[in-house]
Motif scaffolding. Structure first.
Motif, PDB file in Angstrom:
ATOM      1  N   PHE A 231       0.834  -1.241   0.041  1.00 27.08           N
ATOM      2  CA  PHE A 231       0.026   0.082   0.049  1.00 27.08           C
ATOM      3  C   PHE A 231       1.030   0.980  -0.168  1.00 27.08           C
ATOM      4  O   PHE A 231       2.070   1.450   0.636  1.00 27.08           O
ATOM      5  N   PHE A 232       0.263   2.451  -0.429  1.00 26.64           N
ATOM      6  CA  PHE A 232       1.154   3.620  -0.714  1.00 26.64           C
ATOM      7  C   PHE A 232       0.373   4.828  -0.130  1.00 26.64           C
ATOM      8  O   PHE A 232      -0.853   5.137  -0.546  1.00 26.64           O
TER       9      PHE A 232
ATOM     10  N   TRP B  17       2.964   7.649  -4.555  1.00 30.03           N
ATOM     11  CA  TRP B  17       3.690   6.666  -5.451  1.00 30.03           C
ATOM     12  C   TRP B  17       4.037   7.577  -6.591  1.00 30.03           C
ATOM     13  O   TRP B  17       3.617   8.805  -6.749  1.00 30.03           O
TER      14      TRP B  17
ATOM     15  N   VAL C 250       1.282   3.172 -19.059  1.00 26.60           N
ATOM     16  CA  VAL C 250       1.600   3.704 -17.715  1.00 26.60           C
ATOM     17  C   VAL C 250       2.122   2.624 -16.996  1.00 26.60           C
ATOM     18  O   VAL C 250       1.352   1.368 -16.801  1.00 26.60           O
TER      19      VAL C 250
ATOM     20  N   GLN D 154     -14.145   4.050  -1.117  1.00 24.38           N
ATOM     21  CA  GLN D 154     -14.776   4.329  -2.552  1.00 24.38           C
ATOM     22  C   GLN D 154     -15.283   5.608  -3.023  1.00 24.38           C
ATOM     23  O   GLN D 154     -15.327   5.767  -4.290  1.00 24.38           O
ATOM     24  N   ALA D 155     -15.271   6.510  -1.970  1.00 26.98           N
ATOM     25  CA  ALA D 155     -15.674   7.867  -2.513  1.00 26.98           C
ATOM     26  C   ALA D 155     -14.345   8.716  -3.204  1.00 26.98           C
ATOM     27  O   ALA D 155     -14.724   9.437  -3.849  1.00 26.98           O
TER      28      ALA D 155
ATOM     29  N   PRO E 115     -12.164   9.862  -5.584  1.00 26.02           N
ATOM     30  CA  PRO E 115     -11.858   9.562  -7.257  1.00 26.02           C
ATOM     31  C   PRO E 115     -10.336   9.158  -7.496  1.00 26.02           C
ATOM     32  O   PRO E 115     -10.237   9.076  -8.567  1.00 26.02           O
TER      33      PRO E 115
ATOM     34  N   GLY F  20      -8.104   7.437  -5.696  1.00 27.76           N
ATOM     35  CA  GLY F  20      -7.745   6.026  -5.421  1.00 27.76           C
ATOM     36  C   GLY F  20      -6.639   6.121  -4.420  1.00 27.76           C
ATOM     37  O   GLY F  20      -5.692   5.528  -4.473  1.00 27.76           O
TER      38      GLY F  20
ATOM     39  N   PHE G 298      -3.393  -0.664 -16.234  1.00 27.93           N
ATOM     40  CA  PHE G 298      -2.626  -0.229 -14.987  1.00 27.93           C
ATOM     41  C   PHE G 298      -3.604   0.391 -14.154  1.00 27.93           C
ATOM     42  O   PHE G 298      -4.621   0.980 -14.444  1.00 27.93           O
TER      43      PHE G 298
ATOM     44  N   PHE H 204      -4.404   2.268  -9.909  1.00 25.60           N
ATOM     45  CA  PHE H 204      -3.669   2.574  -8.780  1.00 25.60           C
ATOM     46  C   PHE H 204      -3.360   1.731  -7.689  1.00 25.60           C
ATOM     47  O   PHE H 204      -3.923   0.890  -7.632  1.00 25.60           O
ATOM     48  N   PRO H 205      -2.097   1.900  -7.117  1.00 24.33           N
ATOM     49  CA  PRO H 205      -1.447   0.598  -6.359  1.00 24.33           C
ATOM     50  C   PRO H 205      -2.343   0.409  -5.274  1.00 24.33           C
ATOM     51  O   PRO H 205      -2.063  -0.749  -4.670  1.00 24.33           O
ATOM     52  N   ASN H 206      -3.260   1.450  -4.718  1.00 24.16           N
ATOM     53  CA  ASN H 206      -4.118   0.968  -3.382  1.00 24.16           C
ATOM     54  C   ASN H 206      -5.438   0.229  -3.984  1.00 24.16           C
ATOM     55  O   ASN H 206      -6.154   0.086  -2.905  1.00 24.16           O
ATOM     56  N   GLU H 207      -5.533   0.235  -5.235  1.00 25.18           N
ATOM     57  CA  GLU H 207      -6.898   0.027  -5.648  1.00 25.18           C
ATOM     58  C   GLU H 207      -7.153  -1.731  -5.396  1.00 25.18           C
ATOM     59  O   GLU H 207      -6.249  -2.513  -5.638  1.00 25.18           O
ATOM     60  N   ARG H 208      -8.529  -2.000  -4.830  1.00 30.18           N
ATOM     61  CA  ARG H 208      -8.739  -3.550  -4.517  1.00 30.18           C
ATOM     62  C   ARG H 208     -10.199  -3.317  -4.693  1.00 30.18           C
ATOM     63  O   ARG H 208     -10.949  -2.326  -4.750  1.00 30.18           O
TER      64      ARG H 208
ATOM     65  N   ALA I 281     -17.443   8.551  -7.719  1.00 27.82           N
ATOM     66  CA  ALA I 281     -16.333   8.181  -8.116  1.00 27.82           C
ATOM     67  C   ALA I 281     -16.487   6.796  -8.638  1.00 27.82           C
ATOM     68  O   ALA I 281     -15.722   6.242  -9.349  1.00 27.82           O
ATOM     69  N   MET I 282     -17.703   6.090  -8.441  1.00 29.70           N
ATOM     70  CA  MET I 282     -17.670   4.848  -9.068  1.00 29.70           C
ATOM     71  C   MET I 282     -18.900   4.911 -10.095  1.00 29.70           C
ATOM     72  O   MET I 282     -19.896   5.039  -9.773  1.00 29.70           O
TER      73      MET I 282
ATOM     74  N   ASP J 224     -16.051   6.763 -18.564  1.00 25.97           N
ATOM     75  CA  ASP J 224     -15.481   5.883 -17.337  1.00 25.97           C
ATOM     76  C   ASP J 224     -16.827   4.778 -17.285  1.00 25.97           C
ATOM     77  O   ASP J 224     -16.530   3.663 -16.759  1.00 25.97           O
TER      78      ASP J 224
ATOM     79  N   GLN K 228     -16.558  -2.458  -8.970  1.00 29.54           N
ATOM     80  CA  GLN K 228     -15.146  -2.002  -8.347  1.00 29.54           C
ATOM     81  C   GLN K 228     -14.128  -2.533  -9.152  1.00 29.54           C
ATOM     82  O   GLN K 228     -12.960  -2.323  -8.895  1.00 29.54           O
TER      83      GLN K 228
ATOM     84  N   ARG L 266      -9.739   3.369 -11.613  1.00 26.50           N
ATOM     85  CA  ARG L 266     -10.076   4.809 -11.771  1.00 26.50           C
ATOM     86  C   ARG L 266      -9.135   5.327 -12.780  1.00 26.50           C
ATOM     87  O   ARG L 266      -9.363   6.797 -13.337  1.00 26.50           O
TER      88      ARG L 266
ATOM     89  N   LEU M 130      -8.852   4.234 -15.746  1.00 31.30           N
ATOM     90  CA  LEU M 130      -9.619   3.903 -17.095  1.00 31.30           C
ATOM     91  C   LEU M 130      -8.442   3.104 -17.890  1.00 31.30           C
ATOM     92  O   LEU M 130      -8.642   3.244 -19.096  1.00 31.30           O
ATOM     93  N   ARG M 131      -7.708   2.646 -17.425  1.00 34.29           N
ATOM     94  CA  ARG M 131      -6.291   1.976 -18.175  1.00 34.29           C
ATOM     95  C   ARG M 131      -6.218   0.522 -17.530  1.00 34.29           C
ATOM     96  O   ARG M 131      -5.319  -0.311 -18.190  1.00 34.29           O
TER      97      ARG M 131
END
Lengths: 251, 387
Positions: A75-76, A79, A93, A164-165, A167, A169, B8, B10-14, B184-185, B261, B333, B337, B339-340
């Motif tokens: 986790f970060f 980054w 990317v 979740q909210a 945007p 991440g 790709f 974001f590294p925290n996305e799960r 955001a979703m 999105d 989920q 975010r 989009l890649r």
């Protein structure tokens, strides 16, 4: 009183280093210790500036953040992303392990085929209108009077609604504390007059942080002299992290 | 938790909200939908639904009692769950949900007590020993079941049912708002989501009561009431049509809305869960029961076949509701975010929010309902059970 040569040398050996320590503390300040002045929550307008033109993707900021804030593995709080745009306009990317160990040469795009490439550091935008704050059911995520978005780990119940909210991440559920976690701009440091760890660690000055309420601050000067942009402006979250040299490919 | 599926992210996305969060609205749908079935008889006087009205009310209580359980399993600190109620953040949709849910649970509990009060008093008077004590406690010391007091009871029941309709609607619609309010979703963020949830709740409730009625009657060796089954199939068909049309409208609206999105998120969902989306939610859960129920309404057939087809349709409709929630919550989920790229989701079996726990949570209200039907029998005698 008769002082022998031996006694004089003994006293000198004790006094000279002690005096040097006192003098150096006076002249150089107390290192990382907090200034005595009491921190006021009011009157601040903190801004974080990322100059993407200066970032070399070394990952020193990510490592510093990990150490400073004990961020769990995988986790970060911050980054770095690498954008490689080919001559065929194809965008690649990547951010291997959040750039914790920097970047290796990209094998999928030959160097001769690269039109442009750049690094983009990411962190919490500390939005002025943060979507993560109103959704928290217990008020554990809040905006401090000095405009920093924080989460109280002692009060957070770990519902992940704020994650979740967001945007951007930037939030995650800390597996150790089982609560929401994210960048605080090193709040424990900035309230003591220090810089966030990532800013301190950046070797090229790609990350700048300051209080733009003071028009003479270096950050205010950069903000007022450079063309800056923010991420996903269309959302109306009013981020306080400004980017210099932001490309349209960056989200 | 998942890892990167492609591209790709974001590294925290799960996938932070897992199967238990799919179960959570499903149980809310089950309770509010069952309450709706009960109300059709009690408030709107649909006599054809009398045979299942009490069962529906008990099912409503059973599912309401456990509707908060999935959320507790999901929380990082379940011991702090009551902070949502005691120190709420007034701006949070989730904290307001706690109050609506609490009010609804109290209301259902009260209605159950008033509806079953004559039985409770009868048991308290007729039984002996521990059973007598138990029912006396349940009667709360009020053993007056004269005609005058029964009249007051009936008025109170009607008032509670009257109050319960908007409360149940708000509760099921509000769960939709919890998701729909998150901009955001992309798959969640739609003003149509609360209405879709509301209609899905009714569909889920009617389907569930139909299946429960079938199971209980089979267990008791009795026949299902033909008029009741027919009436339920009409309601199921009507609300399935409304719910399906609204889901399709939402899909069309978003497709033509040209939000990149949304397009990316839907494409990811379609690629990752083709069976759940096209197979279960659309074909097996929507088209097949629609065809079966249409045939039931249009064609003449024997009661046995009619009942079998209604039950099959009901099971498929329940699967449709589950698939709808799965695709929306888990599927929503997957897309990053950025989009890649997208994150992967492999449900754990033994995890705190895994398949086993979810199955146990789903079984809890059914076990509780079984116990409830033993304490407060929903069918007085053979004659009433058969209508």
């Amino acid at each position: 009183m008769k002082v022998s040569r031996r006694d004089l040398l003994k006293r000198a050996c004790l006094l000279v280093p002690a005096g040097a320590v006192v003098l150096s503390r006076r002249l150089l300040g107390a290192g990382d210790k907090a200034p005595k002045k009491k921190y006021s929550l009011k009157g601040h307008k903190y801004t974080f500036i990322v100059d993407t033109r200066k970032c070399i993707g070394c990952g020193a900021c990510v490592r510093a953040c990990k150490l400073e804030n004990e961020v769990p593995k995988g986790f970060f709080r911050t980054w770095v992303e690498r954008y490689t745009i080919g001559k065929d306009s194809k965008v690649t990317v990547d951010s291997p392990d959040g750039a914790l160990h920097g970047f290796q040469e990209l094998e999928s795009v030959p160097l001769t085929e690269v039109a442009k490439a750049f690094f983009v550091p990411k962190l919490c935008n500390h939005c002025s209108d943060p979507p993560c704050v109103p959704v928290c059911p217990v008020g554990a995520t809040y905006q401090s009077p000095d405009g920093v978005v924080l989460t109280d780990p002692n009060y957070c119940i770990g519902c992940a609604y704020c994650i979740q909210a967001c945007p951007y991440g930037v939030r995650f559920k800390n597996p150790d504390t089982r609560t929401a976690d994210k960048c605080t701009w090193c709040y424990h440091r900035i309230t003591r007059g220090l810089l966030p760890a990532c800013v301190e660690a950046c070797p090229t000055g790609a990350r700048q942080f300051g209080d733009v309420a003071d028009p003479d601050s270096p950050t205010a000067k950069v903000l007022h002299s450079e063309r800056v942009d923010v991420l996903r402006k269309e959302l109306g979250t009013d981020p306080k992290v400004c980017y210099i040299g932001l490309d349209t490919e960056v989200r | 938790m998942g890892e990167m599926l492609f591209g790709f992210v974001f590294p925290n996305e799960r996938v932070y909200w897992e199967i238990v969060i799919v179960i959570y609205p499903f149980m809310v749908f089950a309770t509010t939908g069952s309450f709706f079935v009960s109300t059709l008889y009690r408030l709107f006087g649909k006599e054809s639904l009398k045979p299942v009205a009490n069962l529906a009310l008990l099912a409503s209580l059973a599912f309401a009692a456990f509707a908060g359980l999935p959320h507790l399993f999901h929380l990082g600190h379940p011991e702090g769950a009551f902070r949502i109620m005691f120190t709420p953040s007034t701006t949070s949709a989730m904290s307001t949900f706690g109050y609506i849910y609490g009010f609804y649970l109290g209301l259902v509990l009260l209605e159950v007590w008033f509806v079953f009060r004559p039985q409770i008093v009868e048991f308290a008077k007729a039984a002996a020993g521990a059973k007598r004590t138990f029912y006396s406690i349940l009667a709360l010391g009020v053993k007056d079941i004269t005609e005058a007091s029964s009249l007051i009871d009936r008025r109170i029941i009607k008032f509670l049912a009257f109050l319960g309709v908007p409360t149940a609607c708000i509760l099921s619609g509000y769960v939709g708002f919890l998701f729909g309010s998150l901009e955001a979703m992309p798959l969640w963020s739609s003003p149509l989501i609360p209405v879709t949830f509301l209609l899905s709740a009714v569909v889920c409730g009617v389907g569930l009561i139909e299946v429960l009625y079938f199971v209980v009657m089979k267990a008791k060796g009795r026949r299902m009431d033909a008029r009741c089954v027919r009436s339920m199939s009409v309601y199921l068909w009507s609300f399935l049509v409304l719910s399906g049309v609204l889901q399709l409208l939402n899909l069309l609206h978003s497709t033509y809305g040209s939000r990149p999105d949304w397009r990316f998120a839907f494409q990811t969902l379609n690629n990752e869960f083709p069976f759940m989306l096209t197979g279960l939610q659309l074909i097996a859960g929507l088209v097949v029961p629609f065809v079966l129920l249409s045939a039931l309404l249009l064609l003449r057939m024997k009661d046995g076949l009619r009942h079998a087809l209604t039950v099959i349709s009901s099971v498929l409709v329940l699967a449709h509701v589950f698939a709808f929630l799965w695709n929306l919550i888990i599927g929503g989920q997957l897309a990053s975010r950025t989009l890649r790229g997208a994150v992967n989701f492999h449900p754990e079996f033994f995890g705190k929010e895994g398949i086993l726990i979810s199955a146990i949570i789903l079984l809890c209200p059914l076990i509780f309902l079984f116990v409830l039907t033993k304490i407060l029998p929903p069918f007085k005698d053979k004659a009433e059970a058969a209508g």
